[in-house]
Design an enzyme around this catalytic site. Structure first.
Site, PDB file in Angstrom:
ATOM      1  N   ASP A   1      45.949  -9.780-111.444  1.00 24.91           N
ATOM      2  CA  ASP A   1      44.196  -9.642-110.726  1.00 24.91           C
ATOM      3  C   ASP A   1      43.975  -8.218-111.972  1.00 24.91           C
ATOM      4  O   ASP A   1      44.727  -8.235-112.856  1.00 24.91           O
ATOM      5  CB  ASP A   1      44.712  -8.260-109.391  1.00 24.91           C
TER       6      ASP A   1
ATOM      7  N   HIS B   1      51.986  -4.843-100.196  1.00 26.49           N
ATOM      8  CA  HIS B   1      50.897  -6.403-101.283  1.00 26.49           C
ATOM      9  C   HIS B   1      51.651  -6.497-102.697  1.00 26.49           C
ATOM     10  O   HIS B   1      52.232  -6.216-103.241  1.00 26.49           O
ATOM     11  CB  HIS B   1      50.117  -5.885-101.667  1.00 26.49           C
TER      12      HIS B   1
END
Ligand code: GLP
Length: 268
Positions: free
Chosen positions: A72, A143
């Site tokens: 990410d 997450h």
């Protein structure tokens, strides 16, 4: 899913480093250098330090030809910002392993091309032949990557908005323990389906603060409300935990027994 409860964070880092090195050696011997998926955050740092220490000691495999893909990236930081995940992974790992920058990939947060960034990153991963092993941490809300609760289990790389909790959790990296003011709101992240395409998932978690998220991911229902629970769908997922992170698992004794009795030839 294989759950490996170990005593300390150092044990977690050593086993993760063993697993990464074994893959790098195996793929080099086969003539197709490994493709590694890398996570940032604080948890994998001990593993990266271990890999670098082994290189310093001369016992590491060659990383020639190895490619890496970050999970990410923040959107909205000035180019070259030290907390960008691309800068972080170069500083913490790939520069030290002599993996050249052109083989170190991350989602591209350049504002002008943002709408295309997700599909481009998926294509880059496909062009590299897919990710062999993906290192993962877990957020306190469950997450993975930056797929916050509610993320589609079928999601691919795309832009997301961070929750207030994740921005608070990450404020320490931006020089303010309790003030998330400097933490961007937007990110690009591999999707959950992107992550599930990797050949082997290695989720690392250390410390009691992760115990509830780990228990929900490993022993709870598969649900978008706990993105890490999607690992239950993966045929080769290893969850390596220290005592604190494993402390809320109900089948802990069984996981310990499985690990203790594991045949040597089997590996992770
Ligand atoms: C961050 C990262 C994740 C990481 C998680 C936990 O926001 N995007 O990849 O796994 O949060 O971070 P830490 O290991 O610092 O607890």
């Amino acid at each position: 899913m294989e759950v490996v409860p170990l005593a300390t964070a150092t044990d977690v880092a050593r086993l993760a480093a063993d697993t990464i090195e074994a893959l790098v050696r195996r793929r080099a011997a086969a003539g197709t250098p490994a493709v590694l998926g890398l996570a940032t955050g604080s948890t994998p740092l001990a593993t990266y330090a271990e890999l670098l220490a082994r290189r310093g000691a001369g016992t590491a495999p060659s990383y020639e030809g190895v490619r890496t893909f970050n999970l990410d990236e923040y959107v909205g930081l000035p180019p070259g910002h030290e907390q960008s995940y691309l800068a972080t992974i170069r500083r913490e790992l790939t520069d030290g392993l002599a993996i050249p920058p052109e083989r170190v990939h991350g989602p591209d947060p350049t504002p002008d091309t943002l709408p295309l960034a997700g599909e481009r990153y998926e294509q880059e991963i496909r062009d590299a032949g897919g990710i062999d092993l993906q290192v993962l941490g877990i957020g306190t809300d469950g997450h993975i990557g930056f797929n916050e609760p509610g993320s589609s289990l079928a999601s691919l790389t795309r832009i997301k908005t961070l929750t207030a909790r994740t921005r608070r959790d990450n404020a320490r990296f931006f020089g303010a323990e309790d003030d998330p003011g400097g933490v961007p709101h937007h990110v690009l992240t591999q999707g959950i389906a992107t992550i599930l395409r990797a050949g082997h998932l290695l989720l690392l978690a250390t410390g009691e603060a992760k115990a509830a998220a780990v228990a929900a991911a490993v022993e709870g229902a598969v649900t978008a409300s706990c993105p890490a629970s999607a690992l239950q769908f993966h045929p080769h997922a290893s969850v390596i935990l220290d005592e604190g992170a494993a402390s809320r698992l109900t089948r802990l004794d069984y996981y310990r027994e499985v690990w203790a009795e594991k045949p040597d030839w089997q590996g992770l």
